[in-house]
Design a protein around this motif. Sequence first.
Motif, PDB file in Angstrom:
ATOM      1  N   UNK A  45       0.839  -1.194   0.000  1.00  0.00           N
ATOM      2  CA  UNK A  45       0.000   0.000   0.000  1.00  0.00           C
ATOM      3  C   UNK A  45       0.874   1.245   0.000  1.00  0.00           C
ATOM      4  N   UNK A  46       0.433   2.315  -0.677  1.00  0.00           N
ATOM      5  CA  UNK A  46      -0.816   2.408  -1.434  1.00  0.00           C
ATOM      6  C   UNK A  46      -0.676   1.819  -2.829  1.00  0.00           C
ATOM      7  N   UNK A  47      -1.788   1.598  -3.505  1.00  0.00           N
ATOM      8  CA  UNK A  47      -1.738   1.098  -4.874  1.00  0.00           C
ATOM      9  C   UNK A  47      -1.421   2.238  -5.846  1.00  0.00           C
ATOM     10  N   UNK A  48      -1.944   3.407  -5.561  1.00  0.00           N
ATOM     11  CA  UNK A  48      -1.675   4.575  -6.395  1.00  0.00           C
ATOM     12  C   UNK A  48      -1.189   5.713  -5.524  1.00  0.00           C
ATOM     13  N   UNK A  49      -0.211   6.425  -6.040  1.00  0.00           N
ATOM     14  CA  UNK A  49       0.370   7.529  -5.295  1.00  0.00           C
ATOM     15  C   UNK A  49       0.802   8.609  -6.285  1.00  0.00           C
ATOM     16  N   UNK A  50       0.197   9.783  -6.142  1.00  0.00           N
ATOM     17  CA  UNK A  50       0.580  10.923  -6.966  1.00  0.00           C
ATOM     18  C   UNK A  50       1.108  11.986  -6.018  1.00  0.00           C
ATOM     19  N   UNK A  51       2.315  12.466  -6.309  1.00  0.00           N
ATOM     20  CA  UNK A  51       2.943  13.395  -5.390  1.00  0.00           C
ATOM     21  C   UNK A  51       3.819  14.382  -6.147  1.00  0.00           C
ATOM     22  N   UNK A  52       4.184  15.444  -5.496  1.00  0.00           N
ATOM     23  CA  UNK A  52       4.995  16.464  -6.146  1.00  0.00           C
ATOM     24  C   UNK A  52       6.475  16.192  -5.961  1.00  0.00           C
ATOM     25  N   UNK A  53       7.241  16.705  -6.873  1.00  0.00           N
ATOM     26  CA  UNK A  53       8.706  16.615  -6.777  1.00  0.00           C
ATOM     27  C   UNK A  53       9.159  17.167  -5.446  1.00  0.00           C
ATOM     28  N   UNK A  54      10.163  16.508  -4.896  1.00  0.00           N
ATOM     29  CA  UNK A  54      10.730  16.989  -3.647  1.00  0.00           C
ATOM     30  C   UNK A  54      10.102  16.405  -2.397  1.00  0.00           C
ATOM     31  N   UNK A  55       8.917  15.805  -2.570  1.00  0.00           N
ATOM     32  CA  UNK A  55       8.269  15.212  -1.402  1.00  0.00           C
ATOM     33  C   UNK A  55       8.940  13.906  -0.993  1.00  0.00           C
ATOM     34  N   UNK A  56       8.625  13.476   0.229  1.00  0.00           N
ATOM     35  CA  UNK A  56       9.068  12.181   0.742  1.00  0.00           C
ATOM     36  C   UNK A  56       7.840  11.288   0.866  1.00  0.00           C
ATOM     37  N   UNK A  57       7.968  10.045   0.407  1.00  0.00           N
ATOM     38  CA  UNK A  57       6.830   9.133   0.491  1.00  0.00           C
ATOM     39  C   UNK A  57       7.300   7.736   0.868  1.00  0.00           C
ATOM     40  N   UNK A  58       6.363   6.945   1.382  1.00  0.00           N
ATOM     41  CA  UNK A  58       6.666   5.563   1.751  1.00  0.00           C
ATOM     42  C   UNK A  58       5.657   4.615   1.125  1.00  0.00           C
ATOM     43  N   UNK A  59       6.142   3.428   0.813  1.00  0.00           N
ATOM     44  CA  UNK A  59       5.277   2.341   0.359  1.00  0.00           C
ATOM     45  C   UNK A  59       5.487   1.182   1.332  1.00  0.00           C
ATOM     46  N   UNK A  60       4.376   0.622   1.787  1.00  0.00           N
ATOM     47  CA  UNK A  60       4.482  -0.452   2.773  1.00  0.00           C
ATOM     48  C   UNK A  60       4.220  -1.804   2.116  1.00  0.00           C
ATOM     49  N   UNK A  61       4.840  -2.830   2.651  1.00  0.00           N
ATOM     50  CA  UNK A  61       4.664  -4.176   2.106  1.00  0.00           C
ATOM     51  C   UNK A  61       4.659  -5.195   3.228  1.00  0.00           C
ATOM     52  N   UNK A  62       3.762  -6.158   3.078  1.00  0.00           N
ATOM     53  CA  UNK A  62       3.668  -7.241   4.048  1.00  0.00           C
ATOM     54  C   UNK A  62       3.425  -8.549   3.308  1.00  0.00           C
ATOM     55  N   UNK A  63       4.054  -9.623   3.769  1.00  0.00           N
ATOM     56  CA  UNK A  63       3.779 -10.947   3.188  1.00  0.00           C
ATOM     57  C   UNK A  63       3.390 -11.915   4.303  1.00  0.00           C
ATOM     58  N   UNK A  64       2.393 -12.740   3.999  1.00  0.00           N
ATOM     59  CA  UNK A  64       1.907 -13.705   4.988  1.00  0.00           C
ATOM     60  C   UNK A  64       2.229 -15.138   4.582  1.00  0.00           C
ATOM     61  N   UNK A  65       3.288 -15.289   3.777  1.00  0.00           N
ATOM     62  CA  UNK A  65       3.682 -16.604   3.276  1.00  0.00           C
ATOM     63  C   UNK A  65       4.729 -17.272   4.151  1.00  0.00           C
TER      64      UNK A  65
END
Lengths: 111, 116
Positions: free
Chosen positions: B7-27
């Motif tokens: 998550x997230x599936x879609x992310x629109x952001x401006x140049x210079x910003x900081x963002x994170x994408x999270x991931x989890x696996x249950x395998x």
Amino acid sequence: SQKIEQNSEALNIQEGKTATLTCNYTNYSPAYLQWYRQDPGRGPVFLLLIRENEKEKRKERLKVTFDTTLKQSLFHITASQPADSATYLCAPDTGGNMLTFGGGTRLMVKP
Amino acid sequence: DTAVSQTPKYLVTQMGNDKSIKCEQNLGHDTMYWYKQDSKKFLKIMFSYNNKELIINETVPNRFSPKSPDKAHLNLHINSLELGDSAVYFCASSQGGQGASGNTIYFGEGSWLTVV
């Protein structure tokens, strides 16, 4: 340098025919080669793995060959269906616990 | 249940910003990855973690920093986003290391990042 090539042009075939996709690699000798399917907007999904000592591997309508002399793997789908339309990625292992993916070939099966 | 979820599936952001994408696996897999797929559809590995330890870092700018709080999670933080960072980022996992042992990789559904 290691290179993996798949036909970047889409392959269009008629339903019921056999689709054959090609994966060529150069400058190394993978111990394994994997094939994945990727649908638009989705992550790749594993299909088949073939080892260097195996000439051929089958799974239902899928068949993969691995020619270490030609440095080539062929991926066949027999009796193709429109639902087989997707991008197919080959991924030879490149040593050091690495898989390297080819650019994929898009298959379009027309009814 | 989704095996590898990000998550997230879609992310629109401006140049210079900081963002994170999270991931989890249950395998229950030991190894997790981040891949980047560009507009030409080439899928390239960025990072690989095995039991929370970084084992592969493929020439990725320092602005990208993965973090693995436990072996079921691998998050990707991106600082000072640039236009060229626009791509699809896939999280993935496998039992043991990829490639040499023949382990297959399970991918998440991808996170579409657009930097404007």
